[in-house]
Design an enzyme around this catalytic site. Structure first.
Site, PDB file in Angstrom:
ATOM      1  N   ASN A 276     -49.097  24.180  94.800  1.00 58.33           N
ATOM      2  CA  ASN A 276     -48.127  24.758  93.863  1.00 58.33           C
ATOM      3  C   ASN A 276     -48.582  24.629  92.418  1.00 58.33           C
ATOM      4  OD1 ASN A 276     -44.690  24.239  92.872  1.00 58.33           O
ATOM      5  ND2 ASN A 276     -45.692  26.177  93.214  1.00 58.33           N
TER       6      ASN A 276
ATOM      7  N   ARG B 152     -51.770  29.486  93.000  1.00 62.84           N
ATOM      8  CA  ARG B 152     -51.329  30.770  93.557  1.00 62.84           C
ATOM      9  C   ARG B 152     -49.821  30.975  93.526  1.00 62.84           C
ATOM     10  NH1 ARG B 152     -54.228  30.172  99.165  1.00 62.84           N
ATOM     11  NH2 ARG B 152     -53.593  28.027  98.744  1.00 62.84           N
ATOM     12  N   SER B 153     -49.052  30.013  94.022  1.00 61.49           N
ATOM     13  CA  SER B 153     -47.605  30.244  94.088  1.00 61.49           C
ATOM     14  C   SER B 153     -46.930  30.276  92.718  1.00 61.49           C
ATOM     15  CB  SER B 153     -46.921  29.269  95.053  1.00 61.49           C
ATOM     16  OG  SER B 153     -47.197  27.933  94.740  1.00 61.49           O
TER      17      SER B 153
END
Length: 167
Positions: A20, A23-24
């Protein structure tokens, strides 16, 4: 899209990668921007399947590449997926197959239908996973942004269409 989602009922989305921080949070920042432009009122968040980076800001390279394209990472801090996420969010979009497997290990079976690959929303591409850019250079982060923009555009389009067709 291979499934039969009722896009009109989607009001909350959780974006998930491993830590986290790359990408997220990038997906959250981009999708937040595009949803706002489309006047979609959605609850959006991001989380990781691991908690090693909890409370940290996103990776500085992700922020740089995102900011350069006009996306804001304000208020985004890393956190681990928790049990409540599976009931709270209508859609849980994983960045890769490992994330899907890890999410399905901890989610009760009645929530498995909510867990999908984010790139499954892009039709006509071979890529199914958003690659982890953490150990690479800026080019990897730019590619991640391109993939996430395409998936976001597609999903935002489906959400907008669902709200205008039978409203």
């Amino acid at each position: 899209m291979k499934n039969s989602l009722n896009y009109k009922e989607i009001k909350s989305i959780l974006f998930v990668c491993m830590g986290n921080i790359c990408r997220s949070p990038t997906a959250e920042a981009i999708f937040r921007h595009k949803a706002k432009q489309a006047n979609l009122n959605l609850s959006l968040d991001s989380a990781g399947t691991l908690g090693a980076h909890a409370r940290e800001k996103p990776d500085h390279r992700a922020i740089k590449v995102g900011n350069d394209k006009g996306y804001s990472f304000d208020g985004i801090k890393a956190r681990k997926v928790i049990e409540k996420d599976f009931s709270q969010f209508d859609l849980i979009l994983a960045m890769d197959e490992d994330n899907v497997r890890n999410l399905k290990k901890v989610a009760r079976p009645e929530y498995h239908h909510k867990i999908m690959l984010f790139l499954d929303f892009i039709e006509g591409i071979e890529e199914r996973e958003v690659p982890d850019p953490y150990y690479g250079g800026a080019g990897g982060f730019r590619y991640v942004v391109e993939l996430i923009e395409a998936a976001s555009d597609s999903l935002v389009g489906k959400l907008v269409e669902s709200r205008t067709v039978n409203s």
